[in-house]
Design an enzyme around this catalytic site. Structure first.
Site, short mmCIF file in Angstrom:
data_model
loop_
_atom_site.label_atom_id
_atom_site.label_comp_id
_atom_site.label_asym_id
_atom_site.label_seq_id
_atom_site.Cartn_x
_atom_site.Cartn_y
_atom_site.Cartn_z
N ASN A 1 -13.60 -3.83 2.17
CA ASN A 1 -14.75 -2.93 2.18
C ASN A 1 -15.47 -2.96 0.85
OD1 ASN A 1 -13.85 -2.01 4.77
ND2 ASN A 1 -12.44 -0.60 3.76
N ASP B 1 0.85 -1.19 0.00
CA ASP B 1 0.00 0.00 0.00
C ASP B 1 0.89 1.24 0.00
OD1 ASP B 1 -1.73 2.20 0.93
OD2 ASP B 1 -3.18 0.62 1.40
N GLN C 1 -15.00 2.03 1.33
CA GLN C 1 -14.20 1.62 0.18
C GLN C 1 -13.78 2.87 -0.59
OE1 GLN C 1 -16.24 -0.70 -2.83
NE2 GLN C 1 -14.34 -1.60 -3.58
N HIS D 1 -10.45 -5.33 -3.26
CA HIS D 1 -9.12 -5.52 -2.69
C HIS D 1 -9.23 -5.80 -1.19
CE1 HIS D 1 -9.95 -1.20 -2.16
NE2 HIS D 1 -9.09 -1.22 -1.15
N PHE D 2 -8.28 -6.55 -0.71
CA PHE D 2 -8.17 -6.88 0.71
C PHE D 2 -6.92 -6.21 1.27
CE2 PHE D 2 -10.83 -10.14 -0.97
CZ PHE D 2 -11.60 -10.63 0.07
N HIS D 3 -7.02 -5.76 2.51
CA HIS D 3 -5.87 -5.18 3.21
C HIS D 3 -5.31 -6.21 4.18
CE1 HIS D 3 -6.97 -0.86 2.26
NE2 HIS D 3 -8.15 -1.44 2.10
#
Length: 230
Positions: free
Chosen positions: A141, A63, A148, A154-156
């Site tokens: 999200n 990120d 979001q 996407h996943f964090h």
């Protein structure tokens, strides 16, 4: 009938996916290839990304404004706005890689810390030495009202170091909240190098624990004429 490939020129994650095509090897690309992305139609000025994994269905990268050190995003390669839009095949790929990427990310960032904190010792008592990876959030999200920001699935993965105190009001940790800071370029290279090395170890761990069948299932998304090589 399969969901047709789709990308959105204005989407930053689509631009990253287009600039960094699937790798033919499970060993992630060296830093030099991730700092010189391919020029594609998705973006006239391809984005710089530190890519951890690039497959036909997924791309994982650091990120650019991390909540904590080692914050990684896992995005679908094709543009899917919400989780309900992903195909079955994409869902299988997400499920197959999620735990492995979590281990690679968190172990590389917090491994020594987890061991120092006693997690390794507790694992040794139960015969689970390999499970000492520390604490982290996985956050996903869907939609603006659900926080979001980029409308692309996407996943964090957010490592939680020991200097983050345990608090009674846990809402900020549940939803992955925290102070964001700009990614430091030099530290990013150190992080991604460590994560890539750890990812290769995690793939070997799958082979040891689950055999060739487990490895085949993990690599199942490569069955259409492409095979990953360790």
């Amino acid at each position: 009938m399969p969901i047709p490939p789709h990308s959105l020129p204005s989407c930053p994650f689509c631009a990253i996916a287009a600039a960094y095509p699937p790798s033919s090897s499970i060993s992630p690309p060296p830093s030099s290839t991730t700092t010189t992305p391919l020029t594609t139609s998705a973006s006239s000025n391809p984005p710089l990304a530190r890519v951890l994994l690039s497959t036909p269905h997924l791309v994982a990268f650091l990120d650019h404004a991390p909540i904590s050190r080692g914050h990684v995003l896992i995005a679908t390669r094709q543009h899917r706005e919400k989780l309900s839009d992903v195909s079955v095949e994409e869902g299988r790929a997400l499920g197959a890689w999620m735990g492995i990427l979590c281990r690679a990310v968190v172990t590389s960032v917090l491994g020594k810390e987890a061991e120092a904190g006693g997690t390794q010792a507790r694992g040794a008592e139960t015969g689970a030495e390999e499970d000492a990876v520390g604490d982290w959030n996985v956050v996903q999200n869907n939609g603006a009202r659900a926080a979001q920001v980029v409308p692309h699935v996407h996943f964090h993965i957010i490592p939680r170091p020991g200097d983050v105190p345990e608090i009674k009001n846990r809402s900020w940790t549940i939803f992955g909240k925290g102070q964001r800071e700009e990614l430091d370029d030099e530290d990013a290279e150190v992080l991604i190098d460590g994560m890539r090395k750890q990812l290769v170890k995690e793939i070997e761990r799958v082979r040891r624990r689950e055999g060739e069948e487990g490895l085949r299932l993990l690599m199942g998304e490569q069955r259409n004429g492409r095979e990953y090589k360790l």
